[in-house]
Structures are given as C-alpha cells and as structure tokens.
Design a protein around this motif. Sequence first.
Motif, PDB file in Angstrom:
ATOM      1  N   SER A  43       0.832  -1.202   0.000  1.00  0.00           N
ATOM      2  CA  SER A  43       0.000   0.000   0.000  1.00  0.00           C
ATOM      3  C   SER A  43       0.866   1.251   0.000  1.00  0.00           C
ATOM      4  O   SER A  43       1.042   1.881   1.014  1.00  0.00           O
ATOM      5  CB  SER A  43      -0.902   0.001   1.233  1.00  0.00           C
ATOM      6  OG  SER A  43      -0.128  -0.205   2.398  1.00  0.00           O
ATOM      7  N   ASP A 126       8.906  -2.991  -3.581  1.00  0.00           N
ATOM      8  CA  ASP A 126       7.986  -1.909  -3.239  1.00  0.00           C
ATOM      9  C   ASP A 126       8.599  -0.520  -3.356  1.00  0.00           C
ATOM     10  O   ASP A 126       7.910   0.477  -3.202  1.00  0.00           O
ATOM     11  CB  ASP A 126       7.443  -2.110  -1.822  1.00  0.00           C
ATOM     12  CG  ASP A 126       8.559  -2.110  -0.781  1.00  0.00           C
ATOM     13  OD1 ASP A 126       9.727  -2.303  -1.172  1.00  0.00           O
ATOM     14  OD2 ASP A 126       8.260  -1.933   0.403  1.00  0.00           O
ATOM     15  N   GLN A 275      -2.804  -8.300  -2.382  1.00  0.00           N
ATOM     16  CA  GLN A 275      -2.693  -7.635  -3.669  1.00  0.00           C
ATOM     17  C   GLN A 275      -1.233  -7.556  -4.093  1.00  0.00           C
ATOM     18  O   GLN A 275      -0.325  -7.576  -3.270  1.00  0.00           O
ATOM     19  CB  GLN A 275      -3.282  -6.231  -3.594  1.00  0.00           C
ATOM     20  CG  GLN A 275      -4.764  -6.161  -3.295  1.00  0.00           C
ATOM     21  CD  GLN A 275      -5.266  -4.736  -3.211  1.00  0.00           C
ATOM     22  OE1 GLN A 275      -4.572  -3.795  -3.551  1.00  0.00           O
ATOM     23  NE2 GLN A 275      -6.485  -4.581  -2.731  1.00  0.00           N
ATOM     24  N   SER A 278       2.206  -2.332  -5.613  1.00  0.00           N
ATOM     25  CA  SER A 278       1.892  -1.379  -6.663  1.00  0.00           C
ATOM     26  C   SER A 278       3.095  -0.990  -7.515  1.00  0.00           C
ATOM     27  O   SER A 278       2.950  -0.658  -8.686  1.00  0.00           O
ATOM     28  CB  SER A 278       1.269  -0.119  -6.050  1.00  0.00           C
ATOM     29  OG  SER A 278       2.171   0.500  -5.151  1.00  0.00           O
ATOM     30  N   LYS A 279       4.297  -1.061  -6.951  1.00  0.00           N
ATOM     31  CA  LYS A 279       5.485  -0.613  -7.685  1.00  0.00           C
ATOM     32  C   LYS A 279       6.350  -1.764  -8.190  1.00  0.00           C
ATOM     33  O   LYS A 279       7.447  -1.538  -8.701  1.00  0.00           O
ATOM     34  CB  LYS A 279       6.346   0.284  -6.787  1.00  0.00           C
ATOM     35  CG  LYS A 279       5.732   1.636  -6.491  1.00  0.00           C
ATOM     36  CD  LYS A 279       6.723   2.518  -5.733  1.00  0.00           C
ATOM     37  CE  LYS A 279       6.151   3.911  -5.491  1.00  0.00           C
ATOM     38  NZ  LYS A 279       7.128   4.784  -4.775  1.00  0.00           N
TER      39      LYS A 279
END
Length: 295
Positions: A43, A126, A275, A278-279
């Motif tokens: 996150s 991340d 999940q 994101s990176k």
Amino acid sequence: MCSLVNKVRPVQRGLPLTLRLRANAGGSSSTAGRDRRACPGLSSNVAPLLASTRFYCSRMAQTEGLLFRQLFETGSSTYTYLLADTETKEAVLIDPVLETIDRDLKLINELGLNLKVAVNTHCHADHITSTGLMKKRLVGLKSAISKFSGASADILLSEGDKITFGKHYLTVRETPGHTDGCVTLVTADRGMAFTGDALLIRGCGRTDFQQGCSKRLYNSVHQKIFTLPDQCLIYPAHDYLGQTVSTVGEERKFNPRLTKSQEEFVDIMNNLNLQKPSKIDIAVPANLVCGLHQV
C-alpha cells in the motif's frame, strides 16, 4: 581480520519502547493491519498508522563506539539504517530509498561520516533503491547485495561474509524465503539484527512472488534468526503500525505466524490473498541494476 567489538551493555530502553508502541497500536490485530505488515509495498498510498507517534532510535544497542540511526520513508514504510564507527567515521547504510537520498546524504555529511558500503537486504519490490545514484554522488562508495538476488552490485554477499566499517562489522546470514536473495545482517556482538523482509515485527515477508517459498522462509527464520540471543534487537526493513524495534525473544514467543508449526505457517502464507505490490513492475527491474533503470 576485524577488530573485536566490545560487548553490549544491558539494554534498558529497547523493550519498554517496544511495549509503549504496541500499547498505542490499537488496530494492530485487524486483518488490514496484518496484511499490510505481511506485504512490503502493498500500500504505497497508505500513510503509516500512528505517524504522529512513531519513535526513532538513535543508539538503542548502546555498543561502545557505534553510531546508529533508524530512518523512515513514508511511501513504502521502509526503514533505512545508518551505522558508523565513531572514531574512524566509516559508515554503512542499509536499505536506502531513492526518494530519501537527499535526506540520507545530508545526515551523512552533517555527521562527518565516510560512507563505505550501501547494502540492500534483498531486491525490493515496493521501492527503488538509491544505491546506484548514491554511488554517483559519493566517490568510493560500494554497493552490496546477495549473490543470489540476481542483481548487480560491487559486492555480492554470501553466508558468513563481513561488511566492515572501522572496528565494527556486520555478518551476513542468508535468510531466503521472501526472495532467494534475502540476507540478515548481524552486528559483531550479536546485539542487533537487520532482518530485511524475512522477519518483521509480529509478522514476516510475503512468499507469493519473486521466488518466494514459505518453507524456506520458515526454516531461515528459525535457523538463522531465532538462534540469536533472546535480547538481540530486531530491526526490520518495514513496519506499517508505528513499531520500530523488537527482540529475538519477543518474536520467538509472540510472532503470530512463526510460532506455528511449519505446516500451519505454510497454510497461513498460502491463504493471505494479498494484492500485488503497486510498484513491483518498476521497482524490481530498477533494483536489479542498482536502482538506476530509467532513473
């Protein structure tokens, strides 16, 4: 080859600080909190809980002649650690982040340190490391990472290697499972262990990508970290609940995953349903080349 480090004096502040932090973290038992703690990079847009009450440690190990700073990057909730010999001023930086390179270099300059090695505990998914760019700005700086990470660096680390700075050194313990190239760095007196994503405070790194293997992680923690002294301070690469430090004794007793049997641990890790970081698609290719890909 290295001078011996004086024994650590009894730690008076580490445990009370940890207990105070946990007492403040009222939501630490929530599912969301557990998932964030288990998933470095999950996150990047979620601000760390209890940001206003986060404590920073300057010298919790109290090893004579050792300067220690714990730094924090909010986007990925990553801890960066600076250690230096107070006499020679030689220093080591652990897990530096690209977004905080100016902060880190400013501190190093203010303290008059000579940064010898910037080391990553593994190939992060991340965030992008700042080691490559930092080498361009500090003459003589060497980068380091595990030889099993698949990443390029000046120094490729193996089990038992020592990263020296002045009269101090960090010993490499290979702790794969989150990735193939995870290492834990232990001070000479075994008073501090920088565990990367292998062991987090009341958690551990995820094992569902980047060569992750739950059985290997379980064995790594139990054989390479939980065999350290109970009072050894644990400094992870991430925390999402405002916690800064734990101990081997605490984690061996209270870690909700790693106190289970190996079979139970594997089942827990296989059912996290986290999940994708994101990176990951940007960070991993960059970190394979010391953080310089498209920077």
